[in-house]
Scaffold this active site. Sequence first.
Site, PDB file in Angstrom:
ATOM      1  N   ARG A  26       0.821  -1.216   0.000  1.00  0.00           N
ATOM      2  CA  ARG A  26       0.000   0.000   0.000  1.00  0.00           C
ATOM      3  C   ARG A  26       0.854   1.265   0.000  1.00  0.00           C
ATOM      4  NH1 ARG A  26      -4.122  -0.978   4.818  1.00  0.00           N
ATOM      5  NH2 ARG A  26      -2.208  -1.847   5.669  1.00  0.00           N
ATOM      6  N   ASN A  44      -6.476  -2.764   1.805  1.00  0.00           N
ATOM      7  CA  ASN A  44      -6.389  -4.216   1.927  1.00  0.00           C
ATOM      8  C   ASN A  44      -7.788  -4.785   2.115  1.00  0.00           C
ATOM      9  OD1 ASN A  44      -3.623  -4.464   1.811  1.00  0.00           O
ATOM     10  ND2 ASN A  44      -3.330  -4.597   4.031  1.00  0.00           N
TER      11      ASN A  44
END
EC number: 6.2.-.-
Length: 802
Positions: A26, A44
Amino acid sequence: MDGGRAGERVRAAIRVEGTVQGVGFRPFVYGLATRLGLDGLVGNDERGVFIEVEGASALVGEFTAALRDGAPPLAAVERVAAVPVPVTGRSGFAVVPSPPGGRRRALVAPDAATCADCLREMDDPADRRYGYPFVNCTNCGPRFTIVTDLPYDRPNTTMAGFAMCGDCEREYRDPADRRFHAQPVCCPACGPRLRLLGPDGREPAPPPAGLPGPPGRDCSPPPPSTTAPGGAVPGRSFPGRATSDGAVLDAAAALLRAGAVVAVKGLGGYHLAAVAACGPAVAALRARKRREDKPFAVMAADPEAARRLCEVDEAAERLLTGAARPIVLLRRRPGARLAPRVAPGDRWLGVMLPYTPLHHLLLRRVGEPIVLTSGNLGDEPIARDDGEAVARLGGVADAFLAHDRPIRARADDSVVRVLRGGPLPIRRSRGYAPRPLPLPRPAPRPVLACGAELKHTFCLARGGQAFVSPHVGDLENHETFRSFTEGVAHLRRLLGITPRLVAHDLHPEYLSTKYALALEGVDRTGVQHHHAHVASCLADNGVAGPVIGVAFDGLGYGADGTLWGGEFLVAGLAGFERAGHLAAVPMPGGAAAVRQPWRMAAAHLDAAYAGDVPGDLAVVRRNTGRWEAVVALARRGVNAPLTSSAGRLFDAVAALAGVRDVITYEGQAAAGLERLADEDEMDGYGCRLAGGVPFTVPGAELVRAAAEDLRAGAAPGTVAARFHNGLAAAVAAGCERLREARGLGTVALSGGVFQNVLLLERTVALLEERGFAVLTHRRVPPGDGGISLGQAAVAAARDRLG
């Protein structure tokens, strides 16, 4: 993403699957998007990473391509799928929370060794993490061993009990920081801390003075460096934390230098440590652990320290310094400063480098290599919980170097050898598991493969992916069996896999087989042991077959109910034909013949000499009082099952050559025969195949040739080498016969005997000289640690056909 003019504004919804949680994916996405000036979001979920990105069409295309090509080092991107969605016009790029629920398909990353950036911080007196034993970031540190659930967010790890301080919270929330959404992030002000406990698990630990085995002539480590990074920082302390961690490490190092055995809590469990050059400490560790001969692994501070112990070439250094940090088996240097009992009589040594900050700091204080062996007794699983460690290791360790970060999943150290510049796995565990492996044929239904008995692993498979567990151990006691069943439940939960098809070995007495047969609501398929070995090699290489499979190991339950172990198979994933094998001989005394290789020498020599064994052979003289009784047992076939085992053939020749008459751990005699062999000797004993197809390989001819060589005065090292060369030539001859009969030009070599690098290298060379393509193991062990992958591959292929 295709479509649209280069400057046209578009928006794409992107799904990234693979090992993309807990590896800095990320933060990477955020940095990439902001660098390209794109808007959108990333998060996520139970399947992996979801992204929405908006901007100029060309930049969105560039962004999508970079997701795979520029991924962080610990990521393993398996799929990137992008679809157009309506443009929103909203500006900015954000990391969004993980949504609850959904079917889990995200993957868990293996644990990774401390990265260079974190080490620099740990060594910087001006840094707030100076000397901190739990420094980590998105590129390194604990992963699988701390995950309790998915998605991989801090509340779903064993770090959930440590509330981040303000400084760590700012790093965690800052997209430009290396610790952006690093779930184990912590520092001396808010993270785990060390404790040094006595053998009863209570503080304080005993002082160094008066410990058994104090330094003497054979145990004289240099004094610790007073300037080693990681000690107390003058003028700068963090109340009750950094200074106390440094003091604990100082005390633990002092105990080790004084000859103590210290239990050290690592990533996936406890280890037992002692100074590797301290004879009394190593001897005490052996006696208390009840490990008579099996070599200990050694941890060296850095590659240079490893080179002082062993020969380290470029391939070995790559393995030693990689993110997995396995134990690497290396050739020991003459005169290396080690206690004799570290690896008795062995010219190879298992060496690893520090893989956690705690290990780095401890090694620097000790000032020289330490033995670091699994924290267990016998075949038990490695101790994980603090209470469990004290209960099981309190009689072994003089002190416990513990910490308060819980371990969720056990993971023993991985072990590899170097083969032709690459890895040959011996034990696949910490640093590798549970990274998925591709199946040659996808599984139509979820599969649980229960593995074998020794060197046990299990495997879960879904679609085209197989997840092999970390090394469990030998399923011969309640504790190891419980570790297996708990591990299955945990990995099933993490991956969201509910098995519908269960694969198991044919041996009815294996605990793994009994577990499989007791499961309810599933279909089952039995997989012959050596077929699973060959299928494991096929899956390891992404090949479906058919091939000529050569599976050499100790023992496996054959399809005819006898004990196989020297097999030539014509095999694909779904089935096999037994096309050749070593000639069967009795195992006098059954399991006793495994523990006492001289019994196999008696059986093989009796066959080789048709009952008239020369009495001047040393192995006969050493066992005169019991030789005839064992031979009689073999001839009668009472408690003497027939076996075609290559491992038992190695045992026979090892006893004949004087390596071992009795072993204290599995494979000891065969490993000793490999170590004994003169690698410059290129002659080999002849061995003619008997029959057509199927054929037999008369091992008696190899045994008789070795015996006659010894009677003529040949050196045992010469005999050992000629046996290896002769067996390699017999394998090549058998494969040539099967190529002529079946038209196959690819050979897969598997089974624990092919962990012998000398045999493997010479067999591969002979086969390649004859034009064969040769498959060997690269990602899972050729021994029983790879069986579960083979079982899963077979089950998937059969289910597909059904």
